[in-house]
Design a protein around this motif. Sequence first.
Motif, short mmCIF file in Angstrom:
data_model
loop_
_atom_site.label_atom_id
_atom_site.label_comp_id
_atom_site.label_asym_id
_atom_site.label_seq_id
_atom_site.Cartn_x
_atom_site.Cartn_y
_atom_site.Cartn_z
N ARG A 13 -76.09 25.96 -100.03
CA ARG A 13 -75.45 27.23 -99.70
C ARG A 13 -73.96 27.00 -99.43
NH1 ARG A 13 -79.46 30.29 -101.37
NH2 ARG A 13 -78.74 32.09 -100.19
N VAL A 14 -73.16 28.01 -99.74
CA VAL A 14 -71.71 27.98 -99.55
C VAL A 14 -71.34 29.04 -98.52
CG1 VAL A 14 -69.47 28.32 -100.66
CG2 VAL A 14 -71.31 27.13 -101.88
N PHE A 15 -70.49 28.68 -97.56
CA PHE A 15 -70.14 29.54 -96.44
C PHE A 15 -68.63 29.68 -96.32
CE2 PHE A 15 -74.02 27.28 -95.50
CZ PHE A 15 -74.84 28.15 -94.81
N ALA A 16 -68.20 30.83 -95.82
CA ALA A 16 -66.80 31.00 -95.42
C ALA A 16 -66.75 32.04 -94.30
CB ALA A 16 -65.93 31.45 -96.59
N VAL A 17 -66.04 31.69 -93.23
CA VAL A 17 -65.80 32.63 -92.13
C VAL A 17 -64.29 32.75 -91.99
CG1 VAL A 17 -66.03 33.04 -89.66
CG2 VAL A 17 -67.94 32.05 -90.94
N ALA A 18 -63.79 33.98 -92.13
CA ALA A 18 -62.35 34.25 -92.09
C ALA A 18 -62.02 35.08 -90.86
CB ALA A 18 -61.93 34.99 -93.36
N ARG A 45 -85.38 31.33 -95.10
CA ARG A 45 -84.23 32.05 -95.64
C ARG A 45 -83.23 32.42 -94.56
NH1 ARG A 45 -85.31 33.01 -100.91
NH2 ARG A 45 -87.41 33.62 -101.55
N ALA A 46 -83.69 32.52 -93.31
CA ALA A 46 -82.81 32.94 -92.22
C ALA A 46 -81.89 31.83 -91.73
CB ALA A 46 -83.64 33.45 -91.04
N ARG A 47 -82.18 30.59 -92.01
CA ARG A 47 -81.39 29.48 -91.47
C ARG A 47 -79.92 29.60 -91.84
NH1 ARG A 47 -84.17 24.06 -93.21
NH2 ARG A 47 -82.59 23.19 -91.80
N PRO A 48 -79.56 29.84 -93.11
CA PRO A 48 -78.13 29.97 -93.43
C PRO A 48 -77.47 31.15 -92.73
CG PRO A 48 -79.41 29.55 -95.41
CD PRO A 48 -80.40 29.85 -94.33
N PHE A 49 -78.20 32.25 -92.56
CA PHE A 49 -77.64 33.41 -91.89
C PHE A 49 -77.21 33.06 -90.47
CE2 PHE A 49 -78.23 36.97 -88.98
CZ PHE A 49 -77.50 37.98 -89.58
N PHE A 50 -78.06 32.39 -89.73
CA PHE A 50 -77.71 32.06 -88.35
C PHE A 50 -76.61 31.01 -88.29
CE2 PHE A 50 -82.05 33.80 -87.70
CZ PHE A 50 -81.68 34.87 -86.91
N ASP A 51 -76.60 30.07 -89.21
CA ASP A 51 -75.49 29.12 -89.25
C ASP A 51 -74.18 29.82 -89.53
OD1 ASP A 51 -77.18 27.05 -88.70
OD2 ASP A 51 -77.27 26.27 -90.74
N LEU A 52 -74.24 30.89 -90.33
CA LEU A 52 -73.04 31.66 -90.65
C LEU A 52 -72.53 32.44 -89.45
CD1 LEU A 52 -71.10 32.81 -92.91
CD2 LEU A 52 -72.77 34.66 -93.14
N ALA A 60 -67.43 37.20 -92.65
CA ALA A 60 -68.31 36.04 -92.83
C ALA A 60 -69.17 36.23 -94.06
CB ALA A 60 -69.18 35.85 -91.59
N LEU A 61 -69.13 35.27 -94.97
CA LEU A 61 -69.94 35.36 -96.19
C LEU A 61 -70.72 34.07 -96.40
CD1 LEU A 61 -68.77 33.68 -98.95
CD2 LEU A 61 -66.86 35.22 -98.55
N GLN A 62 -71.87 34.24 -97.04
CA GLN A 62 -72.71 33.12 -97.43
C GLN A 62 -73.33 33.45 -98.78
OE1 GLN A 62 -76.22 31.56 -98.52
NE2 GLN A 62 -76.75 33.01 -96.90
N VAL A 63 -73.28 32.49 -99.70
CA VAL A 63 -73.84 32.68 -101.03
C VAL A 63 -74.57 31.41 -101.45
CG1 VAL A 63 -72.18 34.39 -101.88
CG2 VAL A 63 -71.63 31.97 -102.04
N PRO A 64 -75.55 31.54 -102.32
CA PRO A 64 -76.21 30.32 -102.82
C PRO A 64 -75.28 29.53 -103.73
CG PRO A 64 -77.04 32.26 -103.95
CD PRO A 64 -76.17 32.76 -102.84
N GLY A 65 -75.46 28.23 -103.69
CA GLY A 65 -74.68 27.35 -104.56
C GLY A 65 -75.58 26.42 -105.34
N ASN A 66 -76.79 26.89 -105.66
CA ASN A 66 -77.79 26.02 -106.28
C ASN A 66 -78.06 26.38 -107.73
OD1 ASN A 66 -78.92 28.48 -105.56
ND2 ASN A 66 -80.91 27.62 -105.02
N ASN A 123 -74.52 38.30 -96.47
CA ASN A 123 -75.39 37.14 -96.53
C ASN A 123 -76.20 37.16 -97.83
OD1 ASN A 123 -76.80 34.81 -95.22
ND2 ASN A 123 -78.57 36.19 -95.37
N ALA A 124 -75.91 36.19 -98.73
CA ALA A 124 -76.65 36.05 -99.99
C ALA A 124 -76.62 37.33 -100.81
CB ALA A 124 -78.10 35.62 -99.71
N VAL A 125 -75.42 37.88 -100.98
CA VAL A 125 -75.24 39.14 -101.71
C VAL A 125 -74.20 39.00 -102.82
CG1 VAL A 125 -74.45 41.54 -101.50
CG2 VAL A 125 -75.90 40.54 -99.72
N LEU A 126 -73.05 38.43 -102.50
CA LEU A 126 -71.91 38.49 -103.41
C LEU A 126 -72.12 37.71 -104.70
CD1 LEU A 126 -68.93 38.36 -100.89
CD2 LEU A 126 -69.96 40.35 -101.99
#
Length: 255
Positions: free
Chosen positions: A246-251, A14-21, A123-129, A96-99
Amino acid sequence: MWDPDKYLAFDDLRARPFFDLVNRVGASKPRRVADLGCGPGNLTVTLRERWAGAVVEAFDSSPEMVAAAREHGIDATVADVRDWQPAPDTDVVVTNAVLQWVPDHLALLPGWIAALPPGAWFALQVPGNFDAPSHLAIRELVASETWRGRLGSVALVHRESVPDPAGYAAVLTAAGCRVDAWETTYLQPLTGADPVLEWVTGTALRPVRDALDESDWQDFRADLAPLLRAAYPEQADGTTWLPFRRVFAVAHKQP
């Protein structure tokens, strides 16, 4: 009601997307780092380690998760992300995986960005599955004749709640940010008895668990398990492969 132990059963995957973000966040010496939906705090600790001079602000809507975060040494509080407003010195925001749990979260982003100082990072990350076989099986079972009477009002997360990367990029760019948005599908190697069932128990099935007593919950799991085994067959070496989009956006807010 979140179960931190169940969530952390797959903490390395579960941590992999967080660190990529957070690796795409270019802040060097932020004054305040906010973790919106910190969960059990195991990843918030890494934010504190990376930006040792910053005030780390962390909260979660789950008292159980906040208690676990405090055991990790995080001064977390119980709060709803919809009520949050950034302090004037907030230079980094991570969610991370909240919104995905907030259906109208796109409407919150412009106000948050407007309240951040120039140069801040969001920086946000959400599941897209949500169209994955696992989630389709959950929705079909919830809507079945057996379960719809008990679970018809359960609020599951649907695909419509989460846009694609371009959707986030459009909103954040209009808010005055330079945006990096992307998606990744991880192929998670799971092992053990009914590993996909155990995986979704820690996340997607939380609303179902909350709606059922213990006996009905075990019956629901028993009905779901063969559907997931058929959708995600175990390989000869004992591995079950779970695609995990997973879907990511860093603004980066511009001056």
